[in-house]
Design an enzyme around this catalytic site. Sequence first.
Site, PDB file in Angstrom:
ATOM      1  N   ASP A 216      71.681 -25.998 -79.744  1.00 52.25           N
ATOM      2  CA  ASP A 216      72.829 -26.351 -78.907  1.00 52.25           C
ATOM      3  C   ASP A 216      73.606 -25.096 -78.543  1.00 52.25           C
ATOM      4  OD1 ASP A 216      75.043 -27.510 -77.740  1.00 52.25           O
ATOM      5  OD2 ASP A 216      75.718 -28.563 -79.541  1.00 52.25           O
TER       6      ASP A 216
ATOM      7  N   MET B  65      85.803 -32.660 -80.223  1.00 60.38           N
ATOM      8  CA  MET B  65      86.533 -31.488 -80.741  1.00 60.38           C
ATOM      9  C   MET B  65      87.988 -31.862 -80.971  1.00 60.38           C
ATOM     10  SD  MET B  65      85.094 -28.668 -78.073  1.00 60.38           S
ATOM     11  CE  MET B  65      83.365 -28.573 -77.624  1.00 60.38           C
TER      12      MET B  65
ATOM     13  N   MET C 265      82.842 -31.932 -84.087  1.00 64.27           N
ATOM     14  CA  MET C 265      83.440 -30.621 -84.381  1.00 64.27           C
ATOM     15  C   MET C 265      84.900 -30.875 -84.736  1.00 64.27           C
ATOM     16  SD  MET C 265      81.585 -28.545 -81.300  1.00 64.27           S
ATOM     17  CE  MET C 265      81.214 -30.039 -80.410  1.00 64.27           C
TER      18      MET C 265
ATOM     19  N   ASP D   6      80.170 -34.234 -77.356  1.00 63.34           N
ATOM     20  CA  ASP D   6      80.854 -33.203 -78.151  1.00 63.34           C
ATOM     21  C   ASP D   6      82.299 -33.613 -78.421  1.00 63.34           C
ATOM     22  OD1 ASP D   6      78.900 -31.015 -78.456  1.00 63.34           O
ATOM     23  OD2 ASP D   6      78.931 -31.023 -76.273  1.00 63.34           O
TER      24      ASP D   6
ATOM     25  N   HIS E 233      74.304 -36.313 -75.544  1.00 67.68           N
ATOM     26  CA  HIS E 233      75.013 -35.544 -76.568  1.00 67.68           C
ATOM     27  C   HIS E 233      76.509 -35.558 -76.238  1.00 67.68           C
ATOM     28  CE1 HIS E 233      75.087 -32.165 -79.545  1.00 67.68           C
ATOM     29  NE2 HIS E 233      76.059 -31.684 -78.781  1.00 67.68           N
TER      30      HIS E 233
ATOM     31  N   HIS F  79      78.362 -35.214 -81.752  1.00 66.94           N
ATOM     32  CA  HIS F  79      78.491 -33.927 -82.424  1.00 66.94           C
ATOM     33  C   HIS F  79      79.955 -33.762 -82.814  1.00 66.94           C
ATOM     34  CE1 HIS F  79      77.985 -29.242 -82.013  1.00 66.94           C
ATOM     35  NE2 HIS F  79      78.383 -29.604 -83.219  1.00 66.94           N
TER      36      HIS F  79
ATOM     37  N   MET G 164      73.236 -24.195 -84.201  1.00 68.87           N
ATOM     38  CA  MET G 164      74.083 -23.770 -83.073  1.00 68.87           C
ATOM     39  C   MET G 164      73.595 -22.418 -82.569  1.00 68.87           C
ATOM     40  SD  MET G 164      76.271 -26.152 -82.458  1.00 68.87           S
ATOM     41  CE  MET G 164      77.116 -25.264 -81.143  1.00 68.87           C
TER      42      MET G 164
ATOM     43  N   SER H 291      74.391 -32.619 -72.589  1.00 68.20           N
ATOM     44  CA  SER H 291      75.738 -32.669 -73.169  1.00 68.20           C
ATOM     45  C   SER H 291      76.737 -32.964 -72.065  1.00 68.20           C
ATOM     46  CB  SER H 291      76.068 -31.324 -73.824  1.00 68.20           C
ATOM     47  OG  SER H 291      77.474 -31.211 -73.977  1.00 68.20           O
TER      48      SER H 291
HETATM   49  C1  DX5 Z   1      79.503 -26.323 -77.744  1.00 66.80           C
HETATM   50  C2  DX5 Z   1      78.903 -27.713 -77.676  1.00 66.80           C
HETATM   51  C3  DX5 Z   1      77.749 -27.810 -76.784  1.00 66.80           C
HETATM   52  C4  DX5 Z   1      78.010 -27.504 -75.339  1.00 66.80           C
HETATM   53  C5  DX5 Z   1      76.824 -26.765 -74.834  1.00 66.80           C
HETATM   54  O1  DX5 Z   1      80.383 -26.254 -78.791  1.00 66.80           O
HETATM   55  O2  DX5 Z   1      78.494 -28.130 -78.973  1.00 66.80           O
HETATM   56  O3  DX5 Z   1      77.071 -29.064 -76.908  1.00 66.80           O
HETATM   57  O4  DX5 Z   1      78.226 -28.627 -74.528  1.00 66.80           O
HETATM   58  O5  DX5 Z   1      77.087 -26.355 -73.556  1.00 66.80           O
HETATM   59  P1  DX5 Z   1      76.117 -25.344 -72.787  1.00 66.80           P
HETATM   60  O6  DX5 Z   1      74.789 -26.012 -72.670  1.00 66.80           O
HETATM   61  O7  DX5 Z   1      76.828 -25.154 -71.512  1.00 66.80           O
HETATM   62  O8  DX5 Z   1      76.064 -24.081 -73.618  1.00 66.80           O
HETATM   63 ZN    ZN Z   2      77.263 -29.947 -79.107  1.00 67.41          ZN
END
Ligand code: DX5
Ligand code: ZN
Length: 232
Positions: free
Chosen positions: A178, A40, A71, A38, A36, A69, A140, A11
């Site tokens: 994740d 947001m 969010m 993320d 990956h 991903h 998650m 990620s």
């Molecule tokens: C959190 C994200 C993850 C995040 C995981 O909301 O969806 O993908 O990057 O990070 P680590 O591996 O540091 O928990």
């Molecule tokens: Zn993620």
Amino acid sequence: MDHGIVKLAPSILSADFACLGKQVSEAEQAGADRIHVDVMDGHFVPNLSMGAPIVQSLRRVTRLPLEIHLMISDPDFFLDEFVEAGSDSFLVHWEGNANLHRTVQRIKTLGKRAGVVINPATPAAVLEELLSDVDQVLVMTVNPGFGHQPFIHSTLPKIRRVRQMIVESERRCDLEVDGGIDARTAPLVVDAGANVLVAGTAVFGEGEAVAAAMDRLRASLKQPGTQSQHVA
Ligand code: DX5
Ligand code: ZN
């Protein structure tokens, strides 16, 4: 593609954005299976991250599949621009989406892989009517919104239940996890049935070389007493 092998999905949330292309190239050379991303919006989760321009830039530096991903509150509004930027698959949350089936169908109409995500408080049972339509499920293992959070151990029985549901469905469906995945927790989630591991901090955030960090994760899956790299 062999769905029996554990795959690593670094990620980039924990990467150094001043040298993002270099870090992603290092992950590719070290054998990452997908990247990956993320996304947001500060509304669906209490944090802001990145949008389609990052995907467009990454598309120029890696051949790896880019999984997005989402969010965000209205994923349907943003699918087209992420596809144009070069995305390969989308992970959309069950939470807050009253028309999730429509979102999944739109992703498939766009010719991309579709995955459904469930938060720690969401039971596996909500997947029952969706499994036949998706290519992957993401459980998650932290509450979404931030990297570097501690793994929530109570998600392990749910990972087992989802694996069981996938086996019973007789579908080829990835089971991804994740949040808080590192050399200690990776063997636990693989033993519970996960076959794709997202890792941010453990790959980019520990101040060591990306290849060494990924080797450490992989080595943790080969320790005696943990399940081998193959899952049912
Ligand atoms: C959190 C994200 C993850 C995040 C995981 O909301 O969806 O993908 O990057 O990070 P680590 O591996 O540091 O928990
Ligand atoms: Zn993620």
